[in-house]
Design a protein around this motif. Structure first.
Motif, mmCIF file in Angstrom:
data_model
loop_
_atom_site.group_PDB
_atom_site.id
_atom_site.type_symbol
_atom_site.label_atom_id
_atom_site.label_comp_id
_atom_site.label_asym_id
_atom_site.label_seq_id
_atom_site.Cartn_x
_atom_site.Cartn_y
_atom_site.Cartn_z
ATOM 1 N N GLY A 160 9.329 31.639 12.484
ATOM 2 C CA GLY A 160 10.082 32.459 13.416
ATOM 3 C C GLY A 160 9.184 33.168 14.399
ATOM 4 O O GLY A 160 8.202 32.606 14.894
ATOM 5 N N THR A 322 12.057 37.005 10.677
ATOM 6 C CA THR A 322 12.931 37.003 11.849
ATOM 7 C C THR A 322 14.382 36.901 11.419
ATOM 8 O O THR A 322 14.733 36.049 10.597
ATOM 9 C CB THR A 322 12.606 35.799 12.759
ATOM 10 O OG1 THR A 322 11.219 35.831 13.090
ATOM 11 C CG2 THR A 322 13.442 35.831 14.026
ATOM 12 N N GLY A 325 18.441 32.639 14.130
ATOM 13 C CA GLY A 325 17.823 31.315 14.177
ATOM 14 C C GLY A 325 18.861 30.241 14.417
ATOM 15 O O GLY A 325 19.978 30.516 14.853
#
Length: 376
Positions: A160, A322, A325
């Motif tokens: 990420g 993160t 996505g």
């Protein structure tokens, strides 16, 4: 043309390469950094928290929680421990279920992977940044520093945006978009929180084992208990990392600085005695007394409900993972793309992020295992 190319030499990429190598597949692993597993080598504060015995879909955020739970049922914490120990070493849980190598050294876990990759002749190319990717006539074409590579199957495991100093710069999301995938809004998670200016003045370095509640207006959106560390700009610590996946700017944090003691008992002590000796940290006590301005009931309330206003986070530089996505809905249960046969997506690149305590590494291993099984 290469058989299988894995883009990303982090936890999910290395695990998938080992699993496929054991099945006899010809695998090439591409990593943009000078060496493999840089982020893995720092996990768990350098001690290597690889999974958690208290495992389940409820510890994850995703666009498809049921799918996360199904995949964890196929390859969960026990499977991860078995897999890691099959490469060598012993992995043991602590009192909270967090699993570490017996030597408590994350870099040694990375070394296990490197040794296993060499054992199965996985071709490893470091300092190899994939700049472009395209699907052409049943195969994939990659551009890497002016060199063209072609592959029958691609595993996109490029990570990420969190912790860019370890080489995770979000470029994997750009590659996914090149192939037509969407990406949900991205934000840092498992990260320190910034608070409104002045709210933590004089508290830097003070640590408490406290209760933490997240309020959005009058609604409580999360609560937990754990380590809370006051910093120059806000708060950090285990409880804060867990809460960071739920908070938004403008939310209120209420910190219970003395969770073992109910408010009436505390007020009785404050009414009978002068000061806060042996109740809270002395430095914290001075700040609390200054804010209460001699009002014992107000002082009691501050200890049980110390308010902080969330102003944001410290960003990806300080985040562990993160949030957001490629939606899981754009993959099947083998994590193959619904847009391109032979394209698989793994780990942090997908819209799955877990709680603090080994859950994100477990997702890396679970996604790798599901992909290896689907390919083989």
């Amino acid at each position: 043309m290469e058989h299988i190319v894995i883009i990303g030499g982090g936890a999910s990429g290395m695990a998938c390469a080992v699993m496929l190598g054991r099945r006899g597949a010809r695998v090439t692993l591409l990593e943009r950094s000078p060496r493999l597993g840089r982020k893995l080598s720092a996990t768990g504060n350098g001690q290597g928290n690889v999974t958690n015995l208290n495992m389940g879909g409820e510890y994850y955020f995703s666009d498809d929680p049921a799918k996360v739970a199904r995949l964890l049922a196929k390859f969960g914490a026990a499977d991860t421990i078995t897999f890691l120990e099959s490469m060598g070493g012993i992995f043991l849980p602590d009192a909270r279920g967090r699993v570490y190598p017996a030597g408590r050294q994350a870099s040694a876990v990375t070394d296990l992977f490197r040794r296993e990759l060499a054992r199965f002749d996985v071709t490893v190319c470091t300092d190899c940044r994939v700049e472009r990717i395209a699907a052409e006539k049943g195969q994939f074409v990659l551009s890497c520093g002016g060199e063209e590579r072609r592959a029958e199957r691609i595993v996109l495991a490029a990570g990420g945006c969190a912790a860019p100093h370890f080489g995770t710069d979000g470029s994997g999301f750009s590659l996914a978009r090149m192939l037509g995938h969407s990406v949900t809004p991205l934000s840092p998670a498992l990260v320190q929180l910034r608070c409104a200016k002045g709210e933590v003045r004089g508290l830097k370095g003070i640590r408490v084992d406290g209760g933490l509640r997240v309020l959005r207006g009058q609604e409580e959106v999360f609560s937990c208990r754990g380590d809370i560390l006051f910093t120059e700009s806000g708060v950090s610590g285990d409880a804060v990392f867990r809460a960071s996946s739920y908070v938004r700017s403008g939310d209120t944090l209420l910190v219970d600085l003395l969770p073992e003691v109910d408010e009436e008992r505390l007020f009785g002590v404050l009414r009978a005695h002068e000061g806060l000796l042996c109740l809270v940290n002395n430095g914290l006590g001075r700040v609390l007394e200054g804010r209460a301005a001699g009002d014992r009931r107000a002082l009691c309330a501050l200890i049980k409900r110390f308010p902080l206003t969330v102003a944001g986070t410290l960003g990806y530089d300080h985040a562990q993972v993160t949030k957001g996505g490629v939606p899981l809905a754009e993959t099947d249960d083998g994590l193959m793309s619904r847009l391109h046969r032979g394209l698989f997506l793994a780990g942090e690149l997908l819209n799955v992020d877990g709680a603090c305590g080994g859950y994100n590494l477990q997702w890396a291993f679970t996604s790798a295992a599901c992909i290896a099984e689907a390919i083989s």
